[in-house]
Structure formats: C-alpha cells, structure tokens
Write a protein that holds these residues in place. Structure first.
Motif, PDB file in Angstrom:
ATOM      1  N   HIS A 114     152.671   9.641  90.185  1.00 45.29           N
ATOM      2  CA  HIS A 114     152.680  11.003  89.663  1.00 45.29           C
ATOM      3  C   HIS A 114     151.248  11.476  89.466  1.00 45.29           C
ATOM      4  O   HIS A 114     150.381  10.708  89.040  1.00 45.29           O
ATOM      5  N   ILE A 115     150.991  12.719  89.808  1.00 40.69           N
ATOM      6  CA  ILE A 115     149.665  13.315  89.628  1.00 40.69           C
ATOM      7  C   ILE A 115     149.776  14.624  88.880  1.00 40.69           C
ATOM      8  O   ILE A 115     150.714  15.407  89.089  1.00 40.69           O
ATOM      9  N   ILE A 116     148.816  14.860  87.994  1.00 40.57           N
ATOM     10  CA  ILE A 116     148.588  16.170  87.391  1.00 40.57           C
ATOM     11  C   ILE A 116     147.143  16.543  87.700  1.00 40.57           C
ATOM     12  O   ILE A 116     146.229  15.738  87.479  1.00 40.57           O
ATOM     13  N   ALA A 117     146.927  17.726  88.247  1.00 39.75           N
ATOM     14  CA  ALA A 117     145.583  18.173  88.607  1.00 39.75           C
ATOM     15  C   ALA A 117     145.399  19.619  88.158  1.00 39.75           C
ATOM     16  O   ALA A 117     146.374  20.323  87.836  1.00 39.75           O
ATOM     17  N   ASP A 118     144.153  20.079  88.166  1.00 40.05           N
ATOM     18  CA  ASP A 118     143.897  21.452  87.757  1.00 40.05           C
ATOM     19  C   ASP A 118     144.580  22.456  88.682  1.00 40.05           C
ATOM     20  O   ASP A 118     144.982  23.538  88.250  1.00 40.05           O
ATOM     21  N   GLU A 119     144.724  22.107  89.950  1.00 41.60           N
ATOM     22  CA  GLU A 119     145.437  22.978  90.887  1.00 41.60           C
ATOM     23  C   GLU A 119     146.924  22.637  90.986  1.00 41.60           C
ATOM     24  O   GLU A 119     147.664  23.319  91.707  1.00 41.60           O
ATOM     25  N   ALA A 120     147.356  21.604  90.293  1.00 41.84           N
ATOM     26  CA  ALA A 120     148.776  21.227  90.244  1.00 41.84           C
ATOM     27  C   ALA A 120     149.131  20.864  88.807  1.00 41.84           C
ATOM     28  O   ALA A 120     149.475  19.727  88.493  1.00 41.84           O
ATOM     29  N   PRO A 121     149.053  21.856  87.885  1.00 49.62           N
ATOM     30  CA  PRO A 121     149.230  21.564  86.459  1.00 49.62           C
ATOM     31  C   PRO A 121     150.635  21.112  86.087  1.00 49.62           C
ATOM     32  O   PRO A 121     150.814  20.448  85.056  1.00 49.62           O
ATOM     33  N   ASP A 122     151.634  21.465  86.891  1.00 51.23           N
ATOM     34  CA  ASP A 122     153.005  21.048  86.612  1.00 51.23           C
ATOM     35  C   ASP A 122     153.287  19.634  87.090  1.00 51.23           C
ATOM     36  O   ASP A 122     154.345  19.073  86.781  1.00 51.23           O
ATOM     37  N   GLY A 123     152.359  19.074  87.857  1.00 50.85           N
ATOM     38  CA  GLY A 123     152.504  17.697  88.320  1.00 50.85           C
ATOM     39  C   GLY A 123     153.297  17.572  89.600  1.00 50.85           C
ATOM     40  O   GLY A 123     154.022  18.484  90.016  1.00 50.85           O
ATOM     41  N   GLY A 174     152.133   7.603  98.958  1.00 51.72           N
ATOM     42  CA  GLY A 174     150.727   7.571  98.595  1.00 51.72           C
ATOM     43  C   GLY A 174     150.120   8.935  98.401  1.00 51.72           C
ATOM     44  O   GLY A 174     150.703   9.970  98.759  1.00 51.72           O
ATOM     45  N   LEU A 175     148.934   8.907  97.840  1.00 54.56           N
ATOM     46  CA  LEU A 175     148.158  10.112  97.564  1.00 54.56           C
ATOM     47  C   LEU A 175     146.765   9.918  98.132  1.00 54.56           C
ATOM     48  O   LEU A 175     146.203   8.823  98.043  1.00 54.56           O
ATOM     49  N   GLY A 176     146.222  10.964  98.734  1.00 56.10           N
ATOM     50  CA  GLY A 176     144.889  10.868  99.315  1.00 56.10           C
ATOM     51  C   GLY A 176     143.982  11.974  98.831  1.00 56.10           C
ATOM     52  O   GLY A 176     144.404  13.121  98.692  1.00 56.10           O
ATOM     53  N   ILE A 177     142.740  11.608  98.561  1.00 54.09           N
ATOM     54  CA  ILE A 177     141.722  12.562  98.131  1.00 54.09           C
ATOM     55  C   ILE A 177     140.577  12.530  99.137  1.00 54.09           C
ATOM     56  O   ILE A 177     140.064  11.453  99.463  1.00 54.09           O
ATOM     57  N   GLY A 178     140.191  13.702  99.628  1.00 57.32           N
ATOM     58  CA  GLY A 178     139.027  13.775 100.509  1.00 57.32           C
ATOM     59  C   GLY A 178     139.391  13.794 101.973  1.00 57.32           C
ATOM     60  O   GLY A 178     140.153  14.641 102.442  1.00 57.32           O
ATOM     61  N   PHE A 179     138.880  12.829 102.706  1.00 60.87           N
ATOM     62  CA  PHE A 179     138.923  12.831 104.167  1.00 60.87           C
ATOM     63  C   PHE A 179     140.336  12.945 104.721  1.00 60.87           C
ATOM     64  O   PHE A 179     140.587  13.750 105.617  1.00 60.87           O
ATOM     65  N   ASP A 180     141.276  12.122 104.211  1.00 62.09           N
ATOM     66  CA  ASP A 180     142.614  12.139 104.810  1.00 62.09           C
ATOM     67  C   ASP A 180     143.388  13.392 104.434  1.00 62.09           C
ATOM     68  O   ASP A 180     144.211  13.887 105.210  1.00 62.09           O
ATOM     69  N   ALA A 181     143.136  13.958 103.237  1.00 64.64           N
ATOM     70  CA  ALA A 181     143.791  15.214 102.872  1.00 64.64           C
ATOM     71  C   ALA A 181     143.301  16.354 103.754  1.00 64.64           C
ATOM     72  O   ALA A 181     144.092  17.173 104.240  1.00 64.64           O
ATOM     73  N   ALA A 182     141.991  16.405 103.980  1.00 61.95           N
ATOM     74  CA  ALA A 182     141.447  17.436 104.868  1.00 61.95           C
ATOM     75  C   ALA A 182     141.959  17.247 106.291  1.00 61.95           C
ATOM     76  O   ALA A 182     142.226  18.217 107.005  1.00 61.95           O
ATOM     77  N   GLY A 183     142.125  15.996 106.708  1.00 66.84           N
ATOM     78  CA  GLY A 183     142.660  15.714 108.038  1.00 66.84           C
ATOM     79  C   GLY A 183     144.100  16.153 108.194  1.00 66.84           C
ATOM     80  O   GLY A 183     144.516  16.585 109.274  1.00 66.84           O
ATOM     81  N   GLY A 184     144.884  16.057 107.111  1.00 69.23           N
ATOM     82  CA  GLY A 184     146.267  16.510 107.163  1.00 69.23           C
ATOM     83  C   GLY A 184     146.388  17.988 107.443  1.00 69.23           C
ATOM     84  O   GLY A 184     147.292  18.437 108.148  1.00 69.23           O
ATOM     85  N   VAL A 185     145.449  18.771 106.892  1.00 79.56           N
ATOM     86  CA  VAL A 185     145.438  20.209 107.161  1.00 79.56           C
ATOM     87  C   VAL A 185     145.188  20.462 108.639  1.00 79.56           C
ATOM     88  O   VAL A 185     145.842  21.308 109.270  1.00 79.56           O
ATOM     89  N   LEU A 186     144.250  19.722 109.219  1.00 80.65           N
ATOM     90  CA  LEU A 186     143.950  19.890 110.647  1.00 80.65           C
ATOM     91  C   LEU A 186     145.114  19.463 111.524  1.00 80.65           C
ATOM     92  O   LEU A 186     145.418  20.106 112.532  1.00 80.65           O
ATOM     93  N   ALA A 187     145.781  18.365 111.150  1.00 80.02           N
ATOM     94  CA  ALA A 187     146.885  17.847 111.963  1.00 80.02           C
ATOM     95  C   ALA A 187     148.024  18.856 112.072  1.00 80.02           C
ATOM     96  O   ALA A 187     148.685  18.955 113.113  1.00 80.02           O
ATOM     97  N   GLU A 188     148.268  19.613 110.997  1.00 79.77           N
ATOM     98  CA  GLU A 188     149.340  20.607 111.008  1.00 79.77           C
ATOM     99  C   GLU A 188     149.081  21.714 112.022  1.00 79.77           C
ATOM    100  O   GLU A 188     150.004  22.370 112.490  1.00 79.77           O
ATOM    101  N   ILE A 218     151.279   5.514  87.658  1.00 78.59           N
ATOM    102  CA  ILE A 218     152.434   4.918  88.321  1.00 78.59           C
ATOM    103  C   ILE A 218     153.538   4.669  87.301  1.00 78.59           C
ATOM    104  O   ILE A 218     153.273   4.301  86.153  1.00 78.59           O
ATOM    105  N   PHE A 219     154.779   4.943  87.720  1.00 70.20           N
ATOM    106  CA  PHE A 219     155.958   4.668  86.896  1.00 70.20           C
ATOM    107  C   PHE A 219     156.720   3.510  87.541  1.00 70.20           C
ATOM    108  O   PHE A 219     157.379   3.698  88.569  1.00 70.20           O
ATOM    109  N   PRO A 220     156.628   2.325  86.953  1.00 68.46           N
ATOM    110  CA  PRO A 220     157.285   1.151  87.549  1.00 68.46           C
ATOM    111  C   PRO A 220     158.804   1.269  87.556  1.00 68.46           C
ATOM    112  O   PRO A 220     159.402   1.812  86.623  1.00 68.46           O
TER     113      PRO A 220
END
Length: 304
Positions: free
Chosen positions: A129-138, A144-158, A295-297
C-alpha cells in the motif's frame, strides 16, 4: 460458490476481448456458477470488485493484465471497510506483461487459469500500500511499485502501438535511457535504515518481475511479510545500457551500483527533483515529493 469474472476487454491492446467466449466455455465445463462483466473505463474494476464483496460473491476473478488485477485487488481491499465478506481472488492472466503470475509461479492463459480456479487450492499473500502527495487516498498493489526509471518507462510503453508485449517495454526502456536521465535525490527511511542519494530507480516488490521481463527482485516471495527493494544509484548512460540486460536475468543484484533491501515499511522524500510512481505497471504519480509504502502480511486470499 458464486463467482464474478471481471474482464478488461482492452487488455493486451484489445486481444483480451477475443478470449471471453473461451473463458465462458471453460468455466461452464467445470460447472462453476459465475457471472461475467466487462469493464468500461479506467477504475471500473475497482468499483465492480467492491460491489461483488458487498453482494456476497465468494470469488472475484480478474481476467486481464496486471493493471486489471491491481484494480480488482483495490476493490476487494477497500470493500473491507464496509462489509465483512472477503471474497477470494482468482486470476485469468491474459494481459501484456503478466508479471504478477510470474511471481506466483502460475501459467499464463485461459485454459490453465480456469483449471486452477476449478481446483480451488487457496493461500494467502501479502499486499502493498502507498500513500503519496499525488495519491493521498492511497493505492494497494499486488506485484510491485516502481519509482523513477521504470515508472517513466511505463508511460513511454503505453504510447508504443507496435510491437506489443515485452518488446514494447524493452523499446521503452531504451528510449528512457536517453530521456529520463536526471535521477532525483531521494531520502529513504527503510525500516530503521536511512539512505540518501541520487536514485535512478527504486523498485519495491512483493513479486519478482516488472514490465514483462525485468527481474528487479528475483528472490522475492509474495507471502514472507517483506518487500524486496531494489535501489539503483544514478549512473552514466553507457552504464545504464550495460545494466539493462542484467535486470533481464536478475543478476544486477551483484553490481556495485545496486542495493537490495528487505523491509516492511519505507518512507521516501524527494530532496531534489520529483518521483514518477507506478503500482503494478499503472502510473499513479507524475511528480511526487513524498511517499509512504507499507506491506500488509497475509492480507488477501487467492486461488493458486
């Protein structure tokens, strides 16, 4: 038992819609009592899965790719706030990357998935689970979750119309090497450890693989109560090109620019720059500055 099959007809660039008759035929062969619905827009599977829980369904089946699974997981987890019924998750993996079932050691395709659902062996897995400033509701995530290179790559892949599948992710990664180069400086609190550095990539994994073939956490387990975290420091473009094939084999963990960690919770602040973030391949943040990931086990029962 009563099953709800949630199909994303746009998965795999629309190819998933062609497999709906086969899904119905196979589930009929196993004499399962099911209803089948098609998603109509982004986020629709969240709503459908949540309604399925409140309507008393025993099993909710996500038929699509990792994005579809992510939405169904979010719907099931959110429904727990309003109902005691907790449906089991089933998966028919007919998407593009199909990374989550790789970590589950399940086979891709309608026939093996339906056989597994009919067999009805169950186990519990962890959910992130993630809470971020751009995703305040979580947002919950299964793989998995990715920050940086792979997230930017996902935008290009689409944006890549052809080829499909893993090749589109690979082309996007190569494009990204020359487009996404200035890594943000991140301060990461990983359980009790603090790391501060320019970070090309932070991959927070419950499963093992992202983007259809990049094994950012080859030793991860979905039921050990821990994230496997891959952190790549900022490197030169030529070095990025040499690291890329290592991620395909999962052998990047031996390289000096790579750190592998395990943790239950981490908080990340972007001291310089910002963070694009994806959950299960779906970009949820473009320029976040702050994120908390936990993480929620044993949070969700699945078939398989």
């Amino acid at each position: 038992m009563k099953y709800l099959v949630i199909v994303n007809p746009t998965s795999r660039r629309g190819k998933a819609a062609e497999q709906i008759p086969q899904i119905e035929r196979k589930l009929d062969e196993y004499v399962l009592d099911f209803d089948l619905v098609r998603t109509q827009k982004v986020g629709h599977a969240i709503q459908l899965a949540s309604q399925a829980a409140t309507s008393g369904y025993d099993v909710v089946i996500a038929a699509g790719g990792d994005g579809t699974i992510n939405e169904v997981v979010n719907g099931l987890m959110l429904a727990r706030k309003t109902t005691e019924n907790q449906p089991t998750l089933g998966i028919i993996s007919i998407g593009t990357g199909n990374d989550f079932i790789f970590g589950l050691a399940q086979k891709q395709g309608v026939t093996p998935a339906c056989a597994l659902i009919a067999e009805n062996k169950r186990r519990r897995i962890d959910i992130g689970h993630i809470i971020a400033d751009e995703a305040p509701d979580g947002r919950y995530f299964a793989n998995g979750l990715g920050i940086g290179f792979d997230a930017a790559g996902g935008v290009l892949a689409e944006k890549i119309i052809w080829p499909r599948g893993f090749l589109s992710y690979l082309i996007a990664a190569l494009q990204n090497i020359f487009l996404y180069y200035s890594a943000p400086t991140l301060k990461m609190n990983i359980d009790e450890e603090v790391i501060e550095m320019p970070s090309l990539l932070v991959s927070v994994m419950n499963g093992r693989r992202v983007a259809g073939g990049f094994q950012t956490a080859p030793n991860a387990h979905v039921d050990d109560g821990l994230f496997d975290i891959c952190i790549a420091e900022e490197v030169s473009r030529p070095r990025m090109l040499t690291l890329l094939p290592l991620f395909l084999k999962g052998t990047q963990i031996n390289e000096p620019e790579i750190q592998m960690k395990q943790a239950k919770k981490l908080s990340i602040n972007a001291l310089q720059g910002s963070m694009p973030i994806h959950t299960d391949g779906e970009v949820i943040c473009q320029q976040s500055k702050v994120a908390t990931i936990e993480i929620f086990p044993d949070a969700l029962e699945i078939i398989g």
